[in-house]
Motif scaffolding. Structure first.
Motif, short mmCIF file in Angstrom:
data_model
loop_
_atom_site.label_atom_id
_atom_site.label_comp_id
_atom_site.label_asym_id
_atom_site.label_seq_id
_atom_site.Cartn_x
_atom_site.Cartn_y
_atom_site.Cartn_z
N LEU A 19 8.54 3.78 -11.86
CA LEU A 19 7.53 3.19 -10.98
C LEU A 19 7.81 1.71 -10.75
O LEU A 19 7.76 1.23 -9.62
N GLY A 36 10.82 1.12 -8.53
CA GLY A 36 10.51 1.36 -7.13
C GLY A 36 9.62 0.28 -6.55
O GLY A 36 9.83 -0.20 -5.44
N LEU A 71 0.83 -1.20 0.00
CA LEU A 71 0.00 0.00 0.00
C LEU A 71 0.86 1.25 0.00
O LEU A 71 0.57 2.23 -0.69
N TRP A 72 1.95 1.23 0.76
CA TRP A 72 2.85 2.38 0.78
C TRP A 72 3.48 2.60 -0.59
O TRP A 72 3.54 3.74 -1.09
N ARG A 73 3.89 1.53 -1.21
CA ARG A 73 4.54 1.71 -2.52
C ARG A 73 3.54 2.20 -3.56
O ARG A 73 3.90 2.95 -4.47
N PHE A 74 2.32 1.75 -3.43
CA PHE A 74 1.28 2.28 -4.31
C PHE A 74 1.14 3.78 -4.10
O PHE A 74 0.99 4.55 -5.05
N HIS A 75 1.24 4.16 -2.87
CA HIS A 75 1.15 5.57 -2.54
C HIS A 75 2.33 6.36 -3.09
O HIS A 75 2.17 7.45 -3.63
N PHE A 76 3.52 5.79 -2.97
CA PHE A 76 4.71 6.45 -3.54
C PHE A 76 4.55 6.63 -5.05
O PHE A 76 4.86 7.69 -5.61
N MET A 77 4.04 5.59 -5.69
CA MET A 77 3.87 5.67 -7.14
C MET A 77 2.88 6.77 -7.50
O MET A 77 3.07 7.51 -8.47
N LEU A 78 1.83 6.87 -6.71
CA LEU A 78 0.84 7.92 -6.95
C LEU A 78 1.48 9.30 -6.85
O LEU A 78 1.19 10.20 -7.66
N GLY A 79 2.35 9.47 -5.86
CA GLY A 79 3.02 10.74 -5.71
C GLY A 79 3.94 11.06 -6.87
O GLY A 79 3.95 12.18 -7.39
N ALA A 80 4.70 10.07 -7.30
CA ALA A 80 5.61 10.28 -8.43
C ALA A 80 4.82 10.67 -9.68
O ALA A 80 5.20 11.59 -10.40
#
Lengths: 233, 233
Positions: free
Chosen positions: A209, A212, A165-174
């Motif tokens: 993405l 990461g 879930l965190w990595r999904f969030h990071f991807m969203l930010g990028a």
DNA sequence: TTATGATTCAAACAACCGTTTGAAACGAGC
DNA sequence: GCTCGTTTCAAACGGTTGTTTGAATCATAA
């Protein structure tokens, strides 16, 4: 009144208001965009916003709903297509990323019908402080996020669920920065940023993405220092 | 008046105004935060903002300058330390990432003196539409971004220069969402997001950033696993 | 103590905000 | 023709905005 003519009138000024509001929100934010600015650009009367939408807040929600519902459906359809193709087997990470972010970038590539404008607005709104906007976004994403999370869990079975879930969030930010960021980048690096080409953006962003998303977890062997001068700072 | 007492008076109410403004800007944005809200929370007179800062816009700039100048200095110092350590050799990517984003996360971990609040505000401001805020940010970053870009260029000689800048931008977006995003994540995934622990965030984010930064370029052989399942996590 | 410059204060300023109102204009059905 | 529901319009509503003002308050220096 015929039914069609009735709706035509409705949607005509409604759409003009939505278009004007969308572009003004991107340039000035919600609060700094007054109803007089919106109706002025749309070429309609000031009172028509309250007549057609009820309030400014309701207008904001309509600006999002108009495109976001469709966008999330496209994301789910893309995921459906990959899963049907896989016949029960877990998807590959790049397929999941393609389904969510590829569709998003595709919408961001549409500069003629306002898709680009909307995606810029959407990216900035994830971190929007206003409560009712964030709650509205949460409702819109209530179905799509769990679907993608589950797909990622199956695709990367060794990664802990909350890590996913965190990595999904990071991807969203990028991605949000990538779309909103033609300005921000040009801002930080004062020299040329030639390519605004949407396909070029996709070619740049997608490898990032995936890199990461599939990166080895911290604590796995690590890289030389880990506890050495890790945060020498 | 002694010089010290004079300054004490100044900085006392000045700091109270800056603290109040900083936290209110995070919760409501610049436009939606009125001067009466700020002075009310700070416990000072309404007119004192204009007396000490001149205008609301000038106050906003001071809110940023107070911490951003120091933050960028720390980032540069961290880079200096790594480069001195390397004695002319190119840095490793993780060192550069550590210098910039590690320092940022370190500031975001400071919840007591307002570092966390400020980093949330900063992350949202990169995409801020207001012109004068973005121009101000550009000036603050005018020296630090080229330094890090050059370090990355030396560290990853095979990556094209503008690719480097884009990936730096992607990393910036991921970090901003990571810091501002405890809310946004909790929003999209309605269930528990137990860890707000700053060190845990660093442990999650840094591998993601490095994985994205070092990802193979698109057009290299393609995605068909590149090196087998080298980084299957 | 008195004089002086720096802060604070309550009050008011014009300008703008989102919203409401009631009349005017419109188009379709009888 | 007329009627009726929908949409548009100019004008005004009360409230809030950022800013200014001039007197009151404070701490220091003479």
């Amino acid at each position: 009144m015929t039914r069609t003519a009735d709706l035509r009138q409705h949607t005509d000024t409604r759409e003009r208001i939505l278009d004007a509001a969308e572009s003004l929100f991107v340039d000035h934010g919600f609060e700094a965009t007054s109803m007089r600015m919106i109706t002025g650009r749309a070429g309609v009367n000031l009172a028509s916003i309250n007549y057609h939408f009820g309030s400014k807040d309701a207008l904001i929600q309509n600006v999002f709903r108009r495109r976001l519902t469709w966008l999330n459906q496209e994301r789910l359809h893309a995921l459906d297509r990959f899963e049907a193709e896989a016949k029960g087997a877990p998807l590959k990470p790049h397929q999941i990323v393609e389904a969510f972010f590829g569709v998003s970038l595709c919408m961001a590539a549409d500069t003629e019908r306002g898709g680009h404008t909307f995606m810029r607005l959407l990216g900035r709104t994830y971190t929007e402080p206003t409560a009712f906007v964030r709650q509205f976004l949460a409702e819109e994403y209530a179905v799509v996020v769990p679907r993608f999370k589950q797909a990622l869990l199956r695709s990367l079975p060794d990664v802990p669920p909350d890590e996913i879930l965190w990595r999904f969030h990071f991807m969203l930010g990028a991605m949000s920065y990538a779309i909103a960021g033609t300005d921000a980048l040009q801002l930080m690096a004062e020299y040329e940023l030639e390519e605004t080409d949407p396909e070029a953006l996709s070619r740049r962003l997608m490898p990032f993405l995936l890199g990461g998303l599939r990166a080895p977890l911290a604590g796995h062997a690590g890289k030389a220092k880990e506890k050495g001068s890790r945060r020498a700072v």
